[in-house]
Scaffold this motif. Structure first.
Motif, PDB file in Angstrom:
ATOM      1  N   SER A  51       0.829  -1.216   0.000  1.00  0.00           N
ATOM      2  CA  SER A  51       0.000   0.000   0.000  1.00  0.00           C
ATOM      3  C   SER A  51       0.857   1.257   0.000  1.00  0.00           C
ATOM      4  O   SER A  51       0.540   2.244  -0.678  1.00  0.00           O
ATOM      5  N   ILE A  52       1.948   1.243   0.744  1.00  0.00           N
ATOM      6  CA  ILE A  52       2.862   2.390   0.760  1.00  0.00           C
ATOM      7  C   ILE A  52       3.540   2.535  -0.596  1.00  0.00           C
ATOM      8  O   ILE A  52       3.670   3.639  -1.133  1.00  0.00           O
ATOM      9  N   LEU A  53       3.949   1.426  -1.188  1.00  0.00           N
ATOM     10  CA  LEU A  53       4.556   1.444  -2.518  1.00  0.00           C
ATOM     11  C   LEU A  53       3.589   2.024  -3.556  1.00  0.00           C
ATOM     12  O   LEU A  53       3.981   2.822  -4.414  1.00  0.00           O
ATOM     13  N   ALA A  54       2.314   1.645  -3.442  1.00  0.00           N
ATOM     14  CA  ALA A  54       1.311   2.073  -4.419  1.00  0.00           C
ATOM     15  C   ALA A  54       0.796   3.482  -4.182  1.00  0.00           C
ATOM     16  O   ALA A  54       0.070   4.025  -5.017  1.00  0.00           O
ATOM     17  N   LYS A  65      11.355   4.313  -3.092  1.00  0.00           N
ATOM     18  CA  LYS A  65      11.604   4.842  -4.430  1.00  0.00           C
ATOM     19  C   LYS A  65      11.363   3.763  -5.481  1.00  0.00           C
ATOM     20  O   LYS A  65      11.674   2.592  -5.265  1.00  0.00           O
ATOM     21  N   VAL A  66      10.785   4.206  -6.605  1.00  0.00           N
ATOM     22  CA  VAL A  66      10.515   3.327  -7.738  1.00  0.00           C
ATOM     23  C   VAL A  66      11.344   3.820  -8.911  1.00  0.00           C
ATOM     24  O   VAL A  66      11.075   4.907  -9.452  1.00  0.00           O
ATOM     25  N   LEU A  67      12.385   3.067  -9.264  1.00  0.00           N
ATOM     26  CA  LEU A  67      13.322   3.488 -10.307  1.00  0.00           C
ATOM     27  C   LEU A  67      13.773   4.934 -10.086  1.00  0.00           C
ATOM     28  O   LEU A  67      13.805   5.750 -11.010  1.00  0.00           O
ATOM     29  N   GLY A  68      14.079   5.257  -8.846  1.00  0.00           N
ATOM     30  CA  GLY A  68      14.593   6.565  -8.490  1.00  0.00           C
ATOM     31  C   GLY A  68      13.554   7.613  -8.159  1.00  0.00           C
ATOM     32  O   GLY A  68      13.901   8.695  -7.666  1.00  0.00           O
ATOM     33  N   SER A  69      12.271   7.322  -8.408  1.00  0.00           N
ATOM     34  CA  SER A  69      11.205   8.288  -8.128  1.00  0.00           C
ATOM     35  C   SER A  69      10.604   8.009  -6.759  1.00  0.00           C
ATOM     36  O   SER A  69      10.106   6.907  -6.505  1.00  0.00           O
ATOM     37  N   ALA A  76       3.633  10.979  -9.274  1.00  0.00           N
ATOM     38  CA  ALA A  76       3.106  10.747 -10.625  1.00  0.00           C
ATOM     39  C   ALA A  76       4.036   9.838 -11.421  1.00  0.00           C
ATOM     40  O   ALA A  76       3.598   8.858 -12.051  1.00  0.00           O
ATOM     41  N   ASN A  77       5.329  10.128 -11.407  1.00  0.00           N
ATOM     42  CA  ASN A  77       6.283   9.288 -12.131  1.00  0.00           C
ATOM     43  C   ASN A  77       6.397   7.905 -11.502  1.00  0.00           C
ATOM     44  O   ASN A  77       6.521   6.900 -12.209  1.00  0.00           O
ATOM     45  N   ALA A  78       6.363   7.856 -10.176  1.00  0.00           N
ATOM     46  CA  ALA A  78       6.457   6.564  -9.497  1.00  0.00           C
ATOM     47  C   ALA A  78       5.301   5.652  -9.904  1.00  0.00           C
ATOM     48  O   ALA A  78       5.502   4.463 -10.182  1.00  0.00           O
ATOM     49  N   ARG A  79       4.097   6.201  -9.971  1.00  0.00           N
ATOM     50  CA  ARG A  79       2.929   5.367 -10.286  1.00  0.00           C
ATOM     51  C   ARG A  79       2.894   4.939 -11.739  1.00  0.00           C
ATOM     52  O   ARG A  79       2.375   3.864 -12.056  1.00  0.00           O
ATOM     53  N   ILE A 103     -10.084   2.712 -20.889  1.00  0.00           N
ATOM     54  CA  ILE A 103     -10.169   3.760 -19.862  1.00  0.00           C
ATOM     55  C   ILE A 103      -8.915   3.742 -18.992  1.00  0.00           C
ATOM     56  O   ILE A 103      -8.350   4.789 -18.666  1.00  0.00           O
ATOM     57  N   GLN A 104      -8.458   2.535 -18.621  1.00  0.00           N
ATOM     58  CA  GLN A 104      -7.244   2.424 -17.828  1.00  0.00           C
ATOM     59  C   GLN A 104      -6.042   2.990 -18.581  1.00  0.00           C
ATOM     60  O   GLN A 104      -5.185   3.657 -17.990  1.00  0.00           O
ATOM     61  N   SER A 105      -5.993   2.765 -19.884  1.00  0.00           N
ATOM     62  CA  SER A 105      -4.924   3.348 -20.693  1.00  0.00           C
ATOM     63  C   SER A 105      -4.960   4.861 -20.602  1.00  0.00           C
ATOM     64  O   SER A 105      -3.919   5.529 -20.493  1.00  0.00           O
ATOM     65  N   GLY A 106      -6.173   5.415 -20.653  1.00  0.00           N
ATOM     66  CA  GLY A 106      -6.333   6.862 -20.597  1.00  0.00           C
ATOM     67  C   GLY A 106      -5.845   7.462 -19.302  1.00  0.00           C
ATOM     68  O   GLY A 106      -5.351   8.596 -19.276  1.00  0.00           O
ATOM     69  N   TYR A 107      -5.986   6.720 -18.197  1.00  0.00           N
ATOM     70  CA  TYR A 107      -5.488   7.218 -16.913  1.00  0.00           C
ATOM     71  C   TYR A 107      -3.993   7.542 -16.983  1.00  0.00           C
ATOM     72  O   TYR A 107      -3.500   8.437 -16.292  1.00  0.00           O
ATOM     73  N   PHE A 108      -3.266   6.778 -17.810  1.00  0.00           N
ATOM     74  CA  PHE A 108      -1.824   6.967 -17.919  1.00  0.00           C
ATOM     75  C   PHE A 108      -1.435   7.742 -19.174  1.00  0.00           C
ATOM     76  O   PHE A 108      -0.260   7.806 -19.536  1.00  0.00           O
ATOM     77  N   GLY A 109      -2.423   8.295 -19.852  1.00  0.00           N
ATOM     78  CA  GLY A 109      -2.139   9.101 -21.031  1.00  0.00           C
ATOM     79  C   GLY A 109      -1.679   8.309 -22.230  1.00  0.00           C
ATOM     80  O   GLY A 109      -1.017   8.844 -23.125  1.00  0.00           O
ATOM     81  N   VAL A 110      -2.013   7.011 -22.271  1.00  0.00           N
ATOM     82  CA  VAL A 110      -1.598   6.153 -23.377  1.00  0.00           C
ATOM     83  C   VAL A 110      -2.694   6.135 -24.436  1.00  0.00           C
ATOM     84  O   VAL A 110      -3.830   5.727 -24.166  1.00  0.00           O
ATOM     85  N   LYS A 111      -2.359   6.568 -25.658  1.00  0.00           N
ATOM     86  CA  LYS A 111      -3.333   6.618 -26.758  1.00  0.00           C
ATOM     87  C   LYS A 111      -3.041   5.512 -27.769  1.00  0.00           C
ATOM     88  O   LYS A 111      -1.945   4.958 -27.812  1.00  0.00           O
ATOM     89  N   ASN A 112      -4.056   5.208 -28.584  1.00  0.00           N
ATOM     90  CA  ASN A 112      -3.906   4.227 -29.668  1.00  0.00           C
ATOM     91  C   ASN A 112      -3.263   2.933 -29.157  1.00  0.00           C
ATOM     92  O   ASN A 112      -2.256   2.459 -29.698  1.00  0.00           O
TER      93      ASN A 112
END
Length: 316
Positions: A51-54, A65-69, A76-79, A103-112
């Motif tokens: 839960s703390i990681l997420a 830290k997640v890959l340094g974030s 935002a970068n960590a998630r 919709i889940q893709s949209g949460y992360f700004g992933v298009k197409n």
């Protein structure tokens, strides 16, 4: 750089009975590309750590830290770097499977993202359910969708929190084949599970938690080699002598007893003969991860008890 770095993480919850420390100074690093197992009994602190990681809970002290974030300062970068499959079945009942993934893709700004969504649906056995409403799916199918949602933005780190709890054998096989493929492609995987045979088959390294502390942290090979015992296993309908019963692991008719030497085997069999216990399917096997896990937890329980007694003595 570590994929995930837990540094001196502690978590204290305020309860009606007073403060409860779920995590106590937990430090561990998970390297990029690892398949890492986080094990422990219920209440050990695994869910608090995830839960703390997420970002669902805040550590009382320490950092993650997640890959340094940093998960707090650069959340935002960590998630974006994480794909998390939760224990609970959480879904939106108003959309079908494909819509949920878009919709889940949209949460992360992933298009197409339809090509990757199609691959996820095919790999997880969901292709024929793409247009089905989430409410119509079985529990196992909902679990598959949760896995797809966690992977839809192609995160470099995949966190699986009890992903196969209560699901069928087919899903387990499908899931592990796909996740193992992603791990071989370079994705880091963090797994929590109570199915220790899965952890033994999949994980390169293991951390064991008990009462909020890390009580073991090693490679799978080192953990298994460090166990001093073989296991004497047999089936019986008889009643074991009390001293054997106290150290036995019993599942139905199957009895498993630690036996570190030939003398131990002879002693156990002699006690069984004397007690008139008839045994079947006798075998001696190497200790597995479940045996090691139980040894570590039992050893740490003794330490906890001694510490508690010492503390009580000081208090008096």
């Amino acid at each position: 750089m570590s994929a995930i770095a837990f540094q001196s993480v502690s978590k204290v919850y305020q309860t009606a009975k007073g403060p409860f420390q779920a995590l106590n100074n937990v430090s561990l690093d998970i390297e990029e590309g690892e398949f890492f197992g986080l094990l422990g009994p219920n209440g050990a602190g695994k869910t608090s750590l995830i839960s703390i990681l997420a970002g669902l809970a805040r550590a009382s002290s320490g950092s993650v830290k997640v890959l340094g974030s940093d998960v707090r300062e650069d959340y935002a970068n960590a998630r974006r770097k994480l794909g998390i499959v939760p224990q609970e079945l959480v879904f939106d009942p108003f959309f079908n499977v494909r819509e949920s993934l878009r919709i889940q893709s949209g949460y992360f700004g992933v298009k197409n993202n339809d090509a990757w969504i199609d691959e996820l649906l095919e790999s997880l056995g969901l292709a024929d359910k793409a247009t089905a409403n989430m409410r119509q799916l079985s529990g196992g199918m909902k679990r598959r969708v949760l896995v797809a949602q966690a992977l839809v933005h192609k995160p470099p780190i995949i966190v699986l929190d009890e992903p196969t709890a209560g699901v069928d054998v087919e899903l387990r096989q499908t899931l592990w084949q796909f996740v193992s493929k992603l791990n071989k492609q370079g994705h880091t995987v963090l797994l929590t599970t109570h199915y220790l045979e899965e952890a033994e088959a999949l994980c390169n390294r293991i951390a064991m938690l008990r009462s909020g502390h890390v009580v073991a942290l090693s490679t799978m090979a080192e953990l298994l080699q460090g166990s001093s015992s073989n296991v004497l296993q047999f089936k019986t309908d008889g009643m074991l002598p009390a001293d054997l019963a106290a150290q036995a692991r019993i599942t139905g008719r199957i009895v498993q007893l630690p036996a570190s030497s030939a003398a131990d085997v002879e002693r156990i069999l002699g006690q069984l003969r004397t007690a008139g216990v008839v045994v079947e399917d006798l075998e001696i096997r190497r200790a597995d991860l479940e045996d090691v896990f139980l040894q570590v937890m039992a050893r740490d329980a003794v330490v906890d008890h001694a510490t508690t007694q010492l503390g009580a003595g000081v208090a008096r």
